[in-house]
Design a protein around this motif. Structure first.
Motif, PDB file in Angstrom:
ATOM      1  N   ILE A  84       0.834  -1.203   0.000  1.00 43.61           N
ATOM      2  CA  ILE A  84       0.000   0.000   0.000  1.00 43.61           C
ATOM      3  C   ILE A  84       0.869   1.253   0.000  1.00 43.61           C
ATOM      4  O   ILE A  84       2.011   1.244   0.471  1.00 43.61           O
ATOM      5  CB  ILE A  84      -0.960   0.039   1.209  1.00 43.61           C
ATOM      6  N   TRP A  85       0.309   2.306  -0.530  1.00 47.55           N
ATOM      7  CA  TRP A  85       0.914   3.638  -0.460  1.00 47.55           C
ATOM      8  C   TRP A  85       0.284   4.379   0.707  1.00 47.55           C
ATOM      9  O   TRP A  85      -0.917   4.244   0.954  1.00 47.55           O
ATOM     10  CB  TRP A  85       0.623   4.428  -1.739  1.00 47.55           C
ATOM     11  N   VAL A  86       1.091   5.170   1.391  1.00 51.80           N
ATOM     12  CA  VAL A  86       0.584   6.037   2.454  1.00 51.80           C
ATOM     13  C   VAL A  86       0.990   7.459   2.101  1.00 51.80           C
ATOM     14  O   VAL A  86       2.177   7.743   1.876  1.00 51.80           O
ATOM     15  CB  VAL A  86       1.133   5.637   3.844  1.00 51.80           C
ATOM     16  N   ASP A  87      -0.001   8.350   2.033  1.00 48.66           N
ATOM     17  CA  ASP A  87       0.242   9.752   1.675  1.00 48.66           C
ATOM     18  C   ASP A  87       1.119  10.459   2.697  1.00 48.66           C
ATOM     19  O   ASP A  87       1.076  10.144   3.894  1.00 48.66           O
ATOM     20  CB  ASP A  87      -1.086  10.510   1.569  1.00 48.66           C
ATOM     21  N   ALA A  88       1.868  11.442   2.212  1.00 49.36           N
ATOM     22  CA  ALA A  88       2.775  12.207   3.060  1.00 49.36           C
ATOM     23  C   ALA A  88       2.051  12.848   4.247  1.00 49.36           C
ATOM     24  O   ALA A  88       2.582  12.888   5.365  1.00 49.36           O
ATOM     25  CB  ALA A  88       3.484  13.280   2.231  1.00 49.36           C
ATOM     26  N   GLU A  89       0.823  13.321   4.017  1.00 47.03           N
ATOM     27  CA  GLU A  89       0.074  13.989   5.087  1.00 47.03           C
ATOM     28  C   GLU A  89      -0.248  13.039   6.238  1.00 47.03           C
ATOM     29  O   GLU A  89      -0.419  13.467   7.376  1.00 47.03           O
ATOM     30  CB  GLU A  89      -1.223  14.593   4.539  1.00 47.03           C
ATOM     31  N   ALA A  90      -0.337  11.750   5.955  1.00 53.08           N
ATOM     32  CA  ALA A  90      -0.693  10.763   6.978  1.00 53.08           C
ATOM     33  C   ALA A  90       0.509  10.343   7.836  1.00 53.08           C
ATOM     34  O   ALA A  90       0.332   9.639   8.829  1.00 53.08           O
ATOM     35  CB  ALA A  90      -1.315   9.532   6.328  1.00 53.08           C
ATOM     36  N   ILE A  91       1.705  10.786   7.449  1.00 54.56           N
ATOM     37  CA  ILE A  91       2.908  10.399   8.196  1.00 54.56           C
ATOM     38  C   ILE A  91       3.736  11.615   8.598  1.00 54.56           C
ATOM     39  O   ILE A  91       4.938  11.519   8.839  1.00 54.56           O
ATOM     40  CB  ILE A  91       3.787   9.395   7.403  1.00 54.56           C
ATOM     41  N   GLU A  92       3.092  12.774   8.683  1.00 53.34           N
ATOM     42  CA  GLU A  92       3.813  13.991   9.076  1.00 53.34           C
ATOM     43  C   GLU A  92       4.365  13.890  10.491  1.00 53.34           C
ATOM     44  O   GLU A  92       5.440  14.394  10.781  1.00 53.34           O
ATOM     45  CB  GLU A  92       2.908  15.216   8.942  1.00 53.34           C
ATOM     46  N   GLU A  93       3.624  13.240  11.374  1.00 48.73           N
ATOM     47  CA  GLU A  93       4.071  13.064  12.753  1.00 48.73           C
ATOM     48  C   GLU A  93       4.896  11.788  12.864  1.00 48.73           C
ATOM     49  O   GLU A  93       4.537  10.765  12.283  1.00 48.73           O
ATOM     50  CB  GLU A  93       2.863  12.987  13.704  1.00 48.73           C
ATOM     51  N   ASP A  94       5.981  11.842  13.634  1.00 49.62           N
ATOM     52  CA  ASP A  94       6.834  10.665  13.787  1.00 49.62           C
ATOM     53  C   ASP A  94       6.086   9.477  14.370  1.00 49.62           C
ATOM     54  O   ASP A  94       6.348   8.331  13.990  1.00 49.62           O
ATOM     55  CB  ASP A  94       8.062  10.991  14.655  1.00 49.62           C
ATOM     56  N   ASP A  95       5.139   9.716  15.277  1.00 50.80           N
ATOM     57  CA  ASP A  95       4.368   8.612  15.858  1.00 50.80           C
ATOM     58  C   ASP A  95       3.544   7.894  14.792  1.00 50.80           C
ATOM     59  O   ASP A  95       3.405   6.665  14.828  1.00 50.80           O
ATOM     60  CB  ASP A  95       3.454   9.099  16.984  1.00 50.80           C
ATOM     61  N   ASP A  96       3.002   8.640  13.833  1.00 53.81           N
ATOM     62  CA  ASP A  96       2.226   8.032  12.747  1.00 53.81           C
ATOM     63  C   ASP A  96       3.139   7.213  11.837  1.00 53.81           C
ATOM     64  O   ASP A  96       2.799   6.094  11.457  1.00 53.81           O
ATOM     65  CB  ASP A  96       1.492   9.099  11.938  1.00 53.81           C
ATOM     66  N   LEU A  97       4.298   7.768  11.501  1.00 50.48           N
ATOM     67  CA  LEU A  97       5.257   7.033  10.685  1.00 50.48           C
ATOM     68  C   LEU A  97       5.719   5.774  11.411  1.00 50.48           C
ATOM     69  O   LEU A  97       5.754   4.684  10.826  1.00 50.48           O
ATOM     70  CB  LEU A  97       6.455   7.921  10.341  1.00 50.48           C
ATOM     71  N   ARG A  98       6.011   5.890  12.679  1.00 48.96           N
ATOM     72  CA  ARG A  98       6.435   4.737  13.487  1.00 48.96           C
ATOM     73  C   ARG A  98       5.356   3.650  13.504  1.00 48.96           C
ATOM     74  O   ARG A  98       5.644   2.462  13.368  1.00 48.96           O
ATOM     75  CB  ARG A  98       6.771   5.181  14.914  1.00 48.96           C
ATOM     76  N   ASP A  99       4.100   4.064  13.644  1.00 49.30           N
ATOM     77  CA  ASP A  99       3.000   3.096  13.667  1.00 49.30           C
ATOM     78  C   ASP A  99       2.902   2.337  12.345  1.00 49.30           C
ATOM     79  O   ASP A  99       2.716   1.119  12.331  1.00 49.30           O
ATOM     80  CB  ASP A  99       1.690   3.812  14.002  1.00 49.30           C
ATOM     81  N   TRP A 100       3.037   3.041  11.226  1.00 55.29           N
ATOM     82  CA  TRP A 100       3.010   2.379   9.923  1.00 55.29           C
ATOM     83  C   TRP A 100       4.192   1.422   9.785  1.00 55.29           C
ATOM     84  O   TRP A 100       4.034   0.308   9.276  1.00 55.29           O
ATOM     85  CB  TRP A 100       3.017   3.398   8.791  1.00 55.29           C
TER      86      TRP A 100
END
Length: 114
Positions: A84-100
């Protein structure tokens, strides 16, 4: 260095910080960006537009797509279930990126090493 190259380098550095020197991780240029492999399998790829490509496994595909910012990977005309692709806006926060990254790591770490 162009703005898109700088953005991809920043994203790659954020991923490196989260993966924190995991010895199972290697880096390779794939799909037009930098890809991080776990035991030889795609974990996450960075694109110049700030998106990431994640390997989540076919069994986890629908749950991943239900999350904000996620879209199915399509290569040519083929639907690539499990990626899957995840948009840049959905991973702006490090916690969101870490969760993915954790979501992808759960799947990829269970695969036999290449």
């Amino acid at each position: 260095m162009s703005a898109t190259s700088t953005a991809m380098a920043y994203l790659a550095d954020r991923i490196r910080d989260i993966l924190d020197g995991d010895p199972r991780i290697t880096e390779k240029t794939m799909f037009g960006g930098l890809t991080f492999l776990l035991n030889g399998h795609i974990l996450v790829g960075c694109r110049k537009d700030g998106r990431i490509l994640l390997s989540v496994g076919k069994d986890n595909n629908e749950a991943a797509l239900a999350r904000p910012g996620a879209t199915q990977m399509i290569h040519g005309e083929k639907v690539m279930r499990g990626f899957i692709w995840v948009d840049a806006e959905a991973i702006e926060e490090d916690d969101d990126l870490r969760d993915w990254l954790t979501t992808a790591e759960r799947w990829v770490a269970a695969l036999p090493p290449k």
